[in-house]
Scaffold this active site. Sequence first.
Site, PDB file in Angstrom:
ATOM      1  N   TYR A 165       0.941  -1.200   0.082  1.00  0.00           N
ATOM      2  CA  TYR A 165       0.057   0.096   0.012  1.00  0.00           C
ATOM      3  C   TYR A 165       0.834   1.161   0.071  1.00  0.00           C
ATOM      4  O   TYR A 165       0.318   2.507   0.065  1.00  0.00           O
ATOM      5  CB  TYR A 165      -0.920   0.046   1.368  1.00  0.00           C
ATOM      6  CG  TYR A 165      -1.905  -0.966   1.194  1.00  0.00           C
ATOM      7  CD1 TYR A 165      -3.005  -1.191   0.426  1.00  0.00           C
ATOM      8  CD2 TYR A 165      -1.640  -2.316   1.916  1.00  0.00           C
ATOM      9  CE1 TYR A 165      -4.038  -2.245   0.525  1.00  0.00           C
ATOM     10  CE2 TYR A 165      -2.469  -3.505   2.106  1.00  0.00           C
ATOM     11  CZ  TYR A 165      -3.481  -3.556   1.335  1.00  0.00           C
ATOM     12  OH  TYR A 165      -4.548  -4.335   1.197  1.00  0.00           O
ATOM     13  N   HIS A 174      -4.728   6.147  -0.761  1.00  0.00           N
ATOM     14  CA  HIS A 174      -5.388   5.920   0.593  1.00  0.00           C
ATOM     15  C   HIS A 174      -4.252   6.162   1.726  1.00  0.00           C
ATOM     16  O   HIS A 174      -4.703   6.193   2.935  1.00  0.00           O
ATOM     17  CB  HIS A 174      -5.755   4.580   0.628  1.00  0.00           C
ATOM     18  CG  HIS A 174      -7.256   4.706   1.399  1.00  0.00           C
ATOM     19  ND1 HIS A 174      -7.910   5.603   1.412  1.00  0.00           N
ATOM     20  CD2 HIS A 174      -8.005   3.393   1.894  1.00  0.00           C
ATOM     21  CE1 HIS A 174      -9.223   5.161   2.239  1.00  0.00           C
ATOM     22  NE2 HIS A 174      -9.131   3.685   2.207  1.00  0.00           N
ATOM     23  N   PHE A 176      -4.795  -1.281   9.753  1.00  0.00           N
ATOM     24  CA  PHE A 176      -5.311  -1.080   8.647  1.00  0.00           C
ATOM     25  C   PHE A 176      -6.435  -0.131   8.577  1.00  0.00           C
ATOM     26  O   PHE A 176      -7.018   0.028   9.817  1.00  0.00           O
ATOM     27  CB  PHE A 176      -6.271  -2.561   8.058  1.00  0.00           C
ATOM     28  CG  PHE A 176      -5.051  -3.432   7.369  1.00  0.00           C
ATOM     29  CD1 PHE A 176      -4.665  -3.443   6.047  1.00  0.00           C
ATOM     30  CD2 PHE A 176      -4.377  -4.362   8.270  1.00  0.00           C
ATOM     31  CE1 PHE A 176      -3.490  -4.239   5.595  1.00  0.00           C
ATOM     32  CE2 PHE A 176      -3.408  -5.378   7.894  1.00  0.00           C
ATOM     33  CZ  PHE A 176      -3.090  -5.375   6.280  1.00  0.00           C
ATOM     34  N   ASN A 226      -9.487   0.544   8.198  1.00  0.00           N
ATOM     35  CA  ASN A 226     -10.967   0.411   8.789  1.00  0.00           C
ATOM     36  C   ASN A 226     -10.976   0.242  10.262  1.00  0.00           C
ATOM     37  O   ASN A 226     -12.110   0.251  10.675  1.00  0.00           O
ATOM     38  CB  ASN A 226     -11.838  -0.753   8.203  1.00  0.00           C
ATOM     39  CG  ASN A 226     -12.163  -0.373   6.558  1.00  0.00           C
ATOM     40  OD1 ASN A 226     -11.612   0.788   6.077  1.00  0.00           O
ATOM     41  ND2 ASN A 226     -12.881  -1.292   5.951  1.00  0.00           N
ATOM     42  N   ASN A 245     -13.915   5.318   5.985  1.00  0.00           N
ATOM     43  CA  ASN A 245     -13.985   4.350   7.129  1.00  0.00           C
ATOM     44  C   ASN A 245     -13.070   4.594   7.992  1.00  0.00           C
ATOM     45  O   ASN A 245     -13.323   4.034   9.365  1.00  0.00           O
ATOM     46  CB  ASN A 245     -14.107   2.713   6.169  1.00  0.00           C
ATOM     47  CG  ASN A 245     -15.033   2.519   5.360  1.00  0.00           C
ATOM     48  OD1 ASN A 245     -16.200   2.812   5.853  1.00  0.00           O
ATOM     49  ND2 ASN A 245     -15.037   1.797   4.453  1.00  0.00           N
TER      50      ASN A 245
END
Length: 224
Positions: free
Chosen positions: A43, A48, A93, A95, A141
């Site tokens: 990532y 994000h 992570f 969320n 989120n």
Amino acid sequence: MMPQFSTLACASPDATTSPIQPTMELKPKPWLLVGLGNPGKKYQGTRHNVGFEMIDTIAEAEGISISSVKFKALFGKGFIGHVPVMLAKPQTFMNASGESIGSIVSYYKIPLKQVLVVFDDMDLPLAKLRLLPKGGHGGHNGMRSVIDHFKGSRDFPRLRIGIGRPPGKVDSVNFVLQSFNRQEREELDFTFQKGLEAVRILLLEGFDRSATFVNSAKPMEKFR
């Protein structure tokens, strides 16, 4: 070793005068600066994860190590000017970001008004910054998780970093996990430097001055 923060400092009595009571000088309370993102090389550099990159920019500029793992986050302590700060990149992570941040806030008893959360925002054009004193999660989120772990409170400042809207029929979930192209990366590098200056102003001069700098400043000529 991480810096140890103290909220009080005692002035030593002057030995040439009669004994006096030590004066107590209040020190600034620590700020918590948090960037939201997803852990792992997969990532790195994605849309994000601009929250992570903003924290990395601050850490590098201020000489703060964030290599320790605490509260399920990459974590470090240091100073910006005379103000003590804690930097965190939750490793839960996106969320479940609030699980980590909520633990830090609870352990150090940090007032929510001194918790700055940095995250990506599709509702802002690419590389645009927006500093707000409070607000909802806006469908993000990670922010939804943070608010949940703050017992529903939305009264904490946040720095939103624009990543733009997905082109055509690209799914938003896939879009936020995409990397930036070269031109976008150049714009973002400027944005991170502007964000760094905004954080310095926030901690040293106050929210209103920082918000004016972020929300009213004109873009650099090369990006118009």
